[in-house]
Design a protein around this motif. Sequence first.
Motif: not given
Length: 260
Positions: A78-98
């Motif tokens: 799910y670490h990889a999934t949420i990045r692929r589906e959402l967080t890599h496409h928005i401006d949230i800092a990666d270190e703030n995705v826990h």
Amino acid sequence: MEIIIRHTPAEVAQVAASLLEPFIRTGATLGLATGSTPNPTYQELIRRHREEGLSFAKCRAFLLDEYYGLPASHEQSYHATIRRELTHHIDIADENVHSLDGAAVDPAQEVEDYEEAIEDAGGVDIQILGIGTNGHIAFNEPTSSLRSRTRLITLHPRTVADNARFFDSSDEVPRHALTQGIGTIMEARHLILIATGPAKADAARALIEGPLSASCPASALQLHNNATVLLDEAAAANLEGLAYYKAKEPYWPVGETYSC
Ligand code: PGA
């Protein structure tokens, strides 16, 4: 509990994004879910980010759960999934995705640390949830204590079967997971549970109209003061009170804080 029914998953996603948007604008702590259900909502949030300037820069996020035994680098973690589906496409800092570490050597310590991290962040402001066909929320399978905390759990055979579509075969689906507990999830200030498609109709009925019971972990939402259940017509099909729910469309402007 507020119940909002729309014709299609795309319309449900519009409502979900509109409920989330004011929280995002104020830099809220978001609780994110993985699975197929939230993806149309994530796509709409990405669109609003790209086309309407919706910024996630001040947000942080906590994932609900993680397969135990999959490293973060595994494409189905799910670490990889949420990045692929959402967080890599928005401006949230990666270190703030826990998220929970599915490769943790000491899972007892990992879940304790995760609870502490959520608390240190001031708690989750708004939590997105899906629902399993067996009524689970996150990976809290039937018979989970309604007050459970973040912990290691054995996946139900139905969950393994349902999630086999993400893997080459059901043998590859991990049998264990780390999951926020129901008690943990219930501490989020707002909950949005999304259910779409006919496979969720029985679970949606148990959640909304069934008894409060560990047999349907999602029924715990009946005890939450700010819970919204978003359904498409297919997931709402088995509800006895369908006509009533449609008649009592929420009275608050979508996106405002409310209590129900
Ligand atoms: P799904 O999973 O969105 O992939 O159907 C939901 C869940 O199991 O919580």
